[in-house]
Motif scaffolding. Structure first.
Motif, PDB file in Angstrom:
ATOM      1  N   ALA A 170      38.352  36.196  64.388  1.00  0.00           N
ATOM      2  CA  ALA A 170      39.603  35.447  64.294  1.00  0.00           C
ATOM      3  C   ALA A 170      39.859  35.049  62.855  1.00  0.00           C
ATOM      4  O   ALA A 170      38.981  34.510  62.201  1.00  0.00           O
ATOM      5  N   ILE A 171      41.062  35.329  62.371  1.00  0.00           N
ATOM      6  CA  ILE A 171      41.490  34.822  61.064  1.00  0.00           C
ATOM      7  C   ILE A 171      42.519  33.738  61.344  1.00  0.00           C
ATOM      8  O   ILE A 171      43.648  34.023  61.711  1.00  0.00           O
ATOM      9  N   LYS A 172      42.109  32.481  61.152  1.00  0.00           N
ATOM     10  CA  LYS A 172      42.977  31.381  61.550  1.00  0.00           C
ATOM     11  C   LYS A 172      44.114  31.173  60.546  1.00  0.00           C
ATOM     12  O   LYS A 172      43.970  31.504  59.370  1.00  0.00           O
ATOM     13  N   PRO A 173      45.233  30.637  61.003  1.00  0.00           N
ATOM     14  CA  PRO A 173      46.365  30.445  60.085  1.00  0.00           C
ATOM     15  C   PRO A 173      46.035  29.537  58.916  1.00  0.00           C
ATOM     16  O   PRO A 173      46.552  29.729  57.814  1.00  0.00           O
ATOM     17  N   GLU A 174      45.159  28.532  59.111  1.00  0.00           N
ATOM     18  CA  GLU A 174      44.822  27.661  57.999  1.00  0.00           C
ATOM     19  C   GLU A 174      44.122  28.449  56.901  1.00  0.00           C
ATOM     20  O   GLU A 174      44.461  28.343  55.720  1.00  0.00           O
ATOM     21  N   PHE A 175      43.116  29.222  57.333  1.00  0.00           N
ATOM     22  CA  PHE A 175      42.384  30.018  56.350  1.00  0.00           C
ATOM     23  C   PHE A 175      43.316  31.003  55.666  1.00  0.00           C
ATOM     24  O   PHE A 175      43.287  31.168  54.443  1.00  0.00           O
ATOM     25  N   PHE A 176      44.162  31.670  56.484  1.00  0.00           N
ATOM     26  CA  PHE A 176      45.028  32.682  55.906  1.00  0.00           C
ATOM     27  C   PHE A 176      46.003  32.068  54.908  1.00  0.00           C
ATOM     28  O   PHE A 176      46.199  32.602  53.816  1.00  0.00           O
ATOM     29  N   ALA A 177      46.614  30.925  55.302  1.00  0.00           N
ATOM     30  CA  ALA A 177      47.584  30.308  54.400  1.00  0.00           C
ATOM     31  C   ALA A 177      46.914  29.901  53.091  1.00  0.00           C
ATOM     32  O   ALA A 177      47.437  30.161  52.009  1.00  0.00           O
ATOM     33  N   LEU A 178      45.745  29.277  53.188  1.00  0.00           N
ATOM     34  CA  LEU A 178      45.045  28.842  51.977  1.00  0.00           C
ATOM     35  C   LEU A 178      44.690  30.032  51.097  1.00  0.00           C
ATOM     36  O   LEU A 178      44.960  30.054  49.893  1.00  0.00           O
ATOM     37  N   TRP A 179      44.115  31.057  51.734  1.00  0.00           N
ATOM     38  CA  TRP A 179      43.669  32.211  50.966  1.00  0.00           C
ATOM     39  C   TRP A 179      44.849  32.930  50.316  1.00  0.00           C
ATOM     40  O   TRP A 179      44.812  33.264  49.122  1.00  0.00           O
ATOM     41  N   PHE A 180      45.920  33.140  51.083  1.00  0.00           N
ATOM     42  CA  PHE A 180      47.066  33.870  50.557  1.00  0.00           C
ATOM     43  C   PHE A 180      47.731  33.087  49.430  1.00  0.00           C
ATOM     44  O   PHE A 180      48.029  33.629  48.361  1.00  0.00           O
ATOM     45  N   ALA A 181      47.943  31.794  49.648  1.00  0.00           N
ATOM     46  CA  ALA A 181      48.615  30.998  48.618  1.00  0.00           C
ATOM     47  C   ALA A 181      47.775  30.955  47.340  1.00  0.00           C
ATOM     48  O   ALA A 181      48.298  31.115  46.236  1.00  0.00           O
ATOM     49  N   LEU A 182      46.466  30.706  47.487  1.00  0.00           N
ATOM     50  CA  LEU A 182      45.606  30.675  46.298  1.00  0.00           C
ATOM     51  C   LEU A 182      45.621  32.014  45.578  1.00  0.00           C
ATOM     52  O   LEU A 182      45.656  32.070  44.344  1.00  0.00           O
ATOM     53  N   SER A 183      45.626  33.114  46.354  1.00  0.00           N
ATOM     54  CA  SER A 183      45.580  34.431  45.716  1.00  0.00           C
ATOM     55  C   SER A 183      46.839  34.686  44.920  1.00  0.00           C
ATOM     56  O   SER A 183      46.768  35.116  43.764  1.00  0.00           O
ATOM     57  N   ILE A 184      48.017  34.440  45.516  1.00  0.00           N
ATOM     58  CA  ILE A 184      49.212  34.781  44.746  1.00  0.00           C
ATOM     59  C   ILE A 184      49.398  33.805  43.593  1.00  0.00           C
ATOM     60  O   ILE A 184      49.880  34.186  42.522  1.00  0.00           O
ATOM     61  N   TYR A 185      48.965  32.563  43.734  1.00  0.00           N
ATOM     62  CA  TYR A 185      49.109  31.608  42.639  1.00  0.00           C
ATOM     63  C   TYR A 185      48.198  31.989  41.473  1.00  0.00           C
ATOM     64  O   TYR A 185      48.640  32.127  40.335  1.00  0.00           O
ATOM     65  N   THR A 186      46.915  32.201  41.775  1.00  0.00           N
ATOM     66  CA  THR A 186      45.996  32.565  40.692  1.00  0.00           C
ATOM     67  C   THR A 186      46.318  33.963  40.172  1.00  0.00           C
ATOM     68  O   THR A 186      46.164  34.237  38.976  1.00  0.00           O
ATOM     69  N   GLY A 187      46.789  34.849  41.074  1.00  0.00           N
ATOM     70  CA  GLY A 187      47.154  36.191  40.650  1.00  0.00           C
ATOM     71  C   GLY A 187      48.230  36.176  39.579  1.00  0.00           C
ATOM     72  O   GLY A 187      48.199  36.983  38.645  1.00  0.00           O
ATOM     73  N   ALA A 188      49.183  35.244  39.685  1.00  0.00           N
ATOM     74  CA  ALA A 188      50.235  35.168  38.668  1.00  0.00           C
ATOM     75  C   ALA A 188      49.635  34.814  37.309  1.00  0.00           C
ATOM     76  O   ALA A 188      50.017  35.385  36.281  1.00  0.00           O
ATOM     77  N   PHE A 189      48.688  33.874  37.294  1.00  0.00           N
ATOM     78  CA  PHE A 189      48.059  33.516  36.016  1.00  0.00           C
ATOM     79  C   PHE A 189      47.236  34.669  35.473  1.00  0.00           C
ATOM     80  O   PHE A 189      47.235  34.947  34.277  1.00  0.00           O
ATOM     81  N   ILE A 190      46.523  35.361  36.378  1.00  0.00           N
ATOM     82  CA  ILE A 190      45.716  36.495  35.927  1.00  0.00           C
ATOM     83  C   ILE A 190      46.619  37.586  35.366  1.00  0.00           C
ATOM     84  O   ILE A 190      46.278  38.250  34.383  1.00  0.00           O
ATOM     85  N   ALA A 191      47.805  37.750  35.984  1.00  0.00           N
ATOM     86  CA  ALA A 191      48.719  38.770  35.479  1.00  0.00           C
ATOM     87  C   ALA A 191      49.099  38.484  34.027  1.00  0.00           C
ATOM     88  O   ALA A 191      49.130  39.391  33.190  1.00  0.00           O
ATOM     89  N   GLU A 192      49.352  37.221  33.717  1.00  0.00           N
ATOM     90  CA  GLU A 192      49.694  36.881  32.340  1.00  0.00           C
ATOM     91  C   GLU A 192      48.524  37.125  31.402  1.00  0.00           C
ATOM     92  O   GLU A 192      48.698  37.587  30.272  1.00  0.00           O
ATOM     93  N   ILE A 193      47.321  36.819  31.888  1.00  0.00           N
ATOM     94  CA  ILE A 193      46.132  37.047  31.052  1.00  0.00           C
ATOM     95  C   ILE A 193      45.967  38.538  30.785  1.00  0.00           C
ATOM     96  O   ILE A 193      45.703  38.968  29.654  1.00  0.00           O
ATOM     97  N   VAL A 194      46.138  39.338  31.844  1.00  0.00           N
ATOM     98  CA  VAL A 194      45.983  40.793  31.688  1.00  0.00           C
ATOM     99  C   VAL A 194      47.029  41.333  30.723  1.00  0.00           C
ATOM    100  O   VAL A 194      46.734  42.145  29.845  1.00  0.00           O
ATOM    101  N   ARG A 195      48.257  40.835  30.868  1.00  0.00           N
ATOM    102  CA  ARG A 195      49.312  41.291  29.980  1.00  0.00           C
ATOM    103  C   ARG A 195      48.978  40.947  28.545  1.00  0.00           C
ATOM    104  O   ARG A 195      49.114  41.773  27.634  1.00  0.00           O
ATOM    105  N   GLY A 196      48.496  39.713  28.317  1.00  0.00           N
ATOM    106  CA  GLY A 196      48.108  39.317  26.975  1.00  0.00           C
ATOM    107  C   GLY A 196      46.991  40.185  26.434  1.00  0.00           C
ATOM    108  O   GLY A 196      46.991  40.571  25.266  1.00  0.00           O
ATOM    109  N   GLY A 197      46.040  40.500  27.318  1.00  0.00           N
ATOM    110  CA  GLY A 197      44.921  41.310  26.874  1.00  0.00           C
ATOM    111  C   GLY A 197      45.353  42.708  26.483  1.00  0.00           C
ATOM    112  O   GLY A 197      44.922  43.257  25.466  1.00  0.00           O
TER     113      GLY A 197
END
Lengths: 339, 368, 407
Positions: C270-297
């Protein structure tokens, strides 16, 4: 800025005098000019904001009663909204003087958390509410259900015990406060919502179609709800305790907000005379005015008026007195005599 | 000698360039459809946009209900977004519980805030020095206006809420944490062993734990650390924690900037006899801060976003007001509208801050 | 030029000074003694401050009658946790509840890091693509995600998941055996019976072979320039070998299908909605910052490298993969690991949606039910400090290994 400096000054004086017992809460309250009362963040019937933005409710009225006992009118109160998680710390750390937040009286809260319950103003029990379309008619049919539960409450512990003892499984969905629990329940994230039966009735009243929801018949725990104060300040505890008793006794003696003025000038009933300040120095024993009970009744009415106004049968909450009727009317509400 | 006759050609009008080399079409071809992968990507992107944008616009703007009395009214009218929850409760969202008769004080504080910020942020303001003097006294003015005193009615900090609370926490945190962060950074690389140890320990501790645990400490434990009988109200405790948190992160950013200043600068300053503090003030810090401006503004943006966390300790920032509104039976179930509204507010603020940082970089660019 | 005169003057100057009595301000003027004095004062101040705080705490605790001590950790917790990776009942002690919470934090952190890195690198590289539409879309995504607080992302995600997915009794079934409802996403779970050890061995053999093959291919390429197709061969081996073992073993793997029993699905993963929401939100939020870092690199890599690579006839995708990215990694790695740290710390917002991570168990519920604020907070802060210091040490080690040594 003034309060800040005053706090620093007080702190330094206290350090300078070495270890010193706490400043008495009554003196604190009198110098502040108001009672700081901890209430719920929002529970229909018990603590809610009306359209004018003022706090009303069963627990809020008790705060007003204590304020009236000390200051003579219902205005000497300020409110702090507390969640289940923050309420005890706020009381222990002196952020509030009195917690009137449908809190259950239990051994560990009394003894371990070092708090004092000054009485019970509502005898309650924990129940469940479910949507009728699920086809559930009893709590014993809840094996495998998802249950919305407020964290940091006795309901959480009772729920675990209930399901374990009955050898049933369940999925707890923990949330911080009532509003989220209600919205999760309505959205269907959980099948069942559990809290005190009074809270269930209040929630049900706020739903769009109350008839689509059923409160299951089982009451799985005793939840005597009452106000609390800190350990170590008996004088303050006495004031709060006897305010509650006065509300209950007023109903028992037939004193209410419409006749309290008339009765205050003298009656044949010695009980009423003592309570309303016509005989004896009962007010002074607590450090209050002689007619403190008169002020209380004038500000909020007696227990039955408070009950009927906020959660009675004519309100959307629609609770009957049941166990909370006076012992003379078949309930278990019984206060010690005023003498 | 023959007469050289030059044929005279009539000037003919230039033919227009073929449409495949100027104008819109070549731009499409080069940018969007230049290679197989590009074509695939463009088609995927267009499809994605088509899937998301029109329904979003339909829901949020075209079908939306802007004014209504309750959620049932909204949903009876249309299926779109029910922005009525925002418009009806906009006062709560902006001022929280601030007494309605005193809201002019909040408005005045915000107007004065822009006046105080303008000379700091932009250097083309006329009479800049006079305005800077006002900016210096602004904190006291704002305090008096918001809290009370000098004849104004006292308002408890517990009544702050909504955007007012966010701006109070954000701006107080930013203005106090910057000097503190600079001091910490200087302490971290000082020669004095004890000072360095204290600063390093403090910075590493704060950076190692999430802000929310520090807010828990503020709401549960901080009162234990104070002398018996005193207690700060919750807002002050939260401000202390947020400021310390931001100062630790700023210290790291400024430390990077300090390391970017060539060592020769300090040696030259010493050689002409400048003491430590004077050389720091006049030579090193200006260069270090110029280099670390993007990092500093990023820290400020992060601090501003972190103010939403105070909802977990019970302060009513816009999210808290939103949740309290949602608990009212008339507005239950409209969580998406509330969250999107708060998200738009934060987006506007943070985006402006990052644009300002780019402007500042351009203005201070000295060709490095 | 009278060289003698200045010398004479300085001689008299020194002799004059040494005749004077020792003055207190000399101590201040001397840098070493001054720094010593300042440090001693600092130590005294610090110790006084700590003593004051400890004294206040002890007084407050005794006045309020609060007990201290870590013994409560072995008392039964009395509350249930809905998502857990190890066994736990409401009779388990608080210490076990803390462990369950810690494993939950680790789970969402690791999965979040993996997903965020994938999103971040993709978005960063795409943002630099020549395709205007794609670049602009990525910019919009990055700007919107970065400028909105992560708590809002989590709540929005959770709200959408809970409100738009159907009730389990009318759950959507995209594929047979996979159920999507607002109680979670249920997948069938493979159970490895006794006879499935050949499959485990086959997987092990396949992994060993793949690693050896990759190393060998690298060596061959360095020596002769011949490139072996490492990726396709590895994929084939990893998939085919265990499949062969599966077919040739006696007791194949059985599957635990999720079934609707009463209120919820039972069985399966079972993948519960709480886990999924937390994981998905954290991923896209941190992913945006990583994208800027990668672009800078990537932008930090000198353009001459790409030009030289094109001049040699290396096609663009190989250029990015073999020339640009390895050099960009030097610039990307430290801030990248910093973002991993941020994601781990942001996972503490799990209590906003009811996911029981370590902050929710020991920092919230245990703290409230037992009232031991000081002890629970100290445990919670130590756990986060330990994780942060570990990740920082990792970052320093990586930094040292890949940084250019300036001569």
């Amino acid at each position: 800025m003034n309060r800040f400096l005053l706090n620093i000054a007080t702190g330094s004086v206290l350090i300078g005098l070495g270890t010193l017992a706490q400043a008495a809460t009554l003196d604190d309250v009198k110098s502040k000019g108001h009672v700081q009362c901890g209430i719920n963040t929002g529970l229909p019937g018990f603590a809610y904001k009306d359209n004018a933005g003022e706090w009303q409710g069963f627990d809020v009225d008790f705060c007003k009663a204590v304020g009236a006992a000390i200051f003579g009118n219902a205005g000497g109160v300020k409110y702090t909204n507390l969640t289940g998680a923050t309420r005890f710390e706020a009381l222990k750390s002196r952020e509030i003087d009195l917690l009137s937040r449908n809190t259950t009286w239990t051994y560990s809260r009394d003894v371990d958390l070092k708090l004092t319950f000054v009485g019970v103003n509502y005898y309650d029990g924990q129940g469940f509410i479910a949507k009728k379309e699920l086809g559930v008619s009893s709590a014993s049919e809840l094996n495998g259900a998802s249950v919305c539960i407020q964290t940091g409450t006795t309901t959480e512990l009772n729920l675990a015990d209930f399901f374990r003892v009955n050898k049933m499984d369940y999925e707890p969905v923990p949330i911080e406060n009532n509003e989220e629990a209600r919205s999760n329940y309505l959205a269907g994230r959980c099948d069942v919502y559990t809290t005190d039966a009074s809270g269930l009735a209040a929630s049900r009243a706020s739903f769009k179609n109350p008839d689509e929801h059923i409160v299951l018949p089982e009451i799985i725990s005793k939840e005597p709800l009452g106000p609390l104060v800190r350990h170590g300040d008996d004088e303050w505890g006495d004031i709060v305790r006897w305010t509650l008793n006065a509300l209950i006794l007023a109903e028992e003696y037939g004193v209410d907000s419409s006749n309290v003025e008339a009765l205050a000038s003298g009656t044949d009933n010695p009980e009423i005379n003592r309570m309303l300040g016509n005989e004896g120095e009962y007010g002074a024993m607590l450090g209050l005015d002689r007619d403190w009970v008169v002020n209380v009744i004038k500000a909020t009415g007696n227990y039955s008026e408070i009950f009927d106004r906020n959660i009675g049968p004519d309100t959307p909450i629609g609770l009957s007195r049941g166990q909370n009727a006076s012992y003379k009317d078949g309930g278990i509400l019984y206060a010690p005599p005023f003498r | 000698m023959t007469r050289i006759t030059h044929k005279v050609y009539d000037k003919v009008e230039d033919l227009p360039a073929p449409i495949t080399s100027i104008g819109v079409l070549p731009w499409f071809r080069d940018n969007l459809f230049s290679s197989k992968t590009n074509i695939a990507l463009s088609i995927a992107a267009i499809y994605l946009t088509y899937l998301i944008i029109p329904p979003l616009v339909q829901w949020a703007i075209i079908d939306a209900v802007w004014f209504a009395g309750s959620r049932t009214e909204c949903w009876a009218t249309s299926d779109g977004a029910c922005w009525a929850i925002i418009t009806t409760r906009i006062d709560q969202f902006v001022y929280g519980d601030y007494p309605s008769g005193q809201r002019w004080r909040v408005n005045l504080t915000f107007i004065l805030l822009s006046v105080a910020l303008a000379p700091i942020l932009f250097n083309k303001i006329p009479q800049r020095a006079r305005f800077l003097l006002f900016s210096l006294c602004y904190p006291v003015v704002a305090y008096i206006l918001l809290i009370g005193g000098f004849g104004l009615q006292e308002v408890e900090t517990a009544q702050f809420g909504g955007f007012l609370l966010t701006l109070v926490i954000g701006i107080t945190g930013i203005s106090i944490s910057l000097p503190l962060g600079i001091l910490l950074a200087l302490g971290r690389q000082s020669d004095l062993f004890i000072v360095r140890i204290i600063c390093v320990g403090f910075i590493e501790f704060i950076r190692g734990v999430p802000l929310i645990t520090l807010l828990f400490v503020a709401s549960t434990l901080l009162n234990y650390f104070l002398p018996p009988g005193t207690s700060f109200n919750l807002l002050v405790r939260v401000l202390i924690m947020v400021t310390l948190f931001s100062a630790a992160y700023l210290a790291e950013v400024v430390r990077g900037g300090l390391q970017a200043v060539p060592k020769g600068q300090i040696e030259a300053a010493n050689s002409i006899g400048l003491s430590y503090w004077v050389s720091m003030r006049l030579i090193v810090l200006p260069q270090a801060l110029k280099v670390s401006i993007p990092g500093i503004v990023n820290s400020f943006i992060a601090l501003f976003k972190d103010t939403t966390l105070v909802i977990i300790v019970g302060l009513l920032d816009p999210l808290g007001i939103g949740k309290a509104t949602l608990s009212d039976a008339t507005w239950q179930g409209l969580s998406t509208e509330v969250y999107i509204f708060v998200a738009i507010f934060f987006f506007i603020c943070c985006f402006s801050m990052s644009r300002y940082s780019m402007y500042l970089e351009r203005r201070l660019h000295t060709g490095h | 030029m009278h060289l003698g005169a200045p010398q004479q003057m300085s001689k008299t100057a020194t002799t004059e000074r040494s005749d004077q009595a020792f003055r207190i301000s000399d101590v201040w003027a001397n840098k070493r003694s001054r720094s010593l004095i300042i440090q001693i004062i600092a130590v005294i101040l610090l110790l006084t401050f700590i003593a004051w705080i400890v004294d206040n705490t002890i007084q407050n605790l005794s006045n309020l009658g609060v007990e201290t001590g870590y013994g409560f950790l072995w008392d039964p917790a009395n509350y249930d946790i809905n998502q857990r990776l190890i066994d736990y009942t409401s009779r388990s002690p608080h210490a076990r509840a803390a462990l369950v919470g810690f494993l939950n934090t680790a789970l969402v952190a690791v999965l979040g890091i993996v997903f965020a890195t994938m999103i971040g690198f993709t978005a960063g590289v795409l943002r630099l693509s020549k395709n205007w539409l794609v670049a602009k879309l990525m910019t919009v995504y990055i700007e919107f995600t970065r400028n909105v607080p992560v708590l809002l992302h989590i709540l929005l995600c959770y709200g959408i998941v809970v409100n738009s997915l159907p009730h389990p009794r009318v759950a959507a079934e995209p594929m047979s055996g996979f159920f999507l409802s607002n109680r979670g996403f249920y997948l069938p779970r493979p159970i490895f019976e006794d006879g499935s050890w050949p499959i485990a061995i086959a997987i092990l053999v396949a992994l060993v072979f793949v690693i050896w093959f990759a190393v060998h291919a690298k060596r061959v390429q360095n020596k002769t320039g011949v490139i072996y197709p490492v990726l396709p061969v590895s994929l084939v081996v990893i998939i085919v070998l265990p499949l062969l073992a599966y077919f040739f073993s006696e007791n194949p793997v059985t599957v635990d299908w999720p079934e609707l029993k009463g209120f919820n699905f039972v069985g399966g993963v079972a993948i519960k909605p709480e886990f999924f929401a937390l994981w998905f939100a954290l991923s896209i939020y941190t992913g945006a910052f990583i994208a800027e870092i990668v672009r800078g690199g990537i932008l930090a890599v000198s353009h001459g490298q790409t030009e030289a690579s094109y001049a040699l006839g290396i096609k663009p995708s190989w250029t990015t993969r073999l020339i640009v990215l390895p050099q960009a990694m030097r610039v990307i790695l430290p801030p990248l690991i910093n973002q991993f740290l941020n994601l781990t710390k942001n996972s503490s917002l799990a209590i906003a949606v009811g996911y029981m991570d370590v902050t929710a168990t020991i920092g919230r519920i245990s703290l409230n039910q037992t009232g031991r604020a000081l002890e629970c907070m100290s445990i919670l802060l130590s756990i986060y400090l330990a994780v942060s210091l570990l990740i920082s040490a990792l970052m320093n080690w990586c930094n040292r290994r890949i940084s250019l040594v300036e001569h």
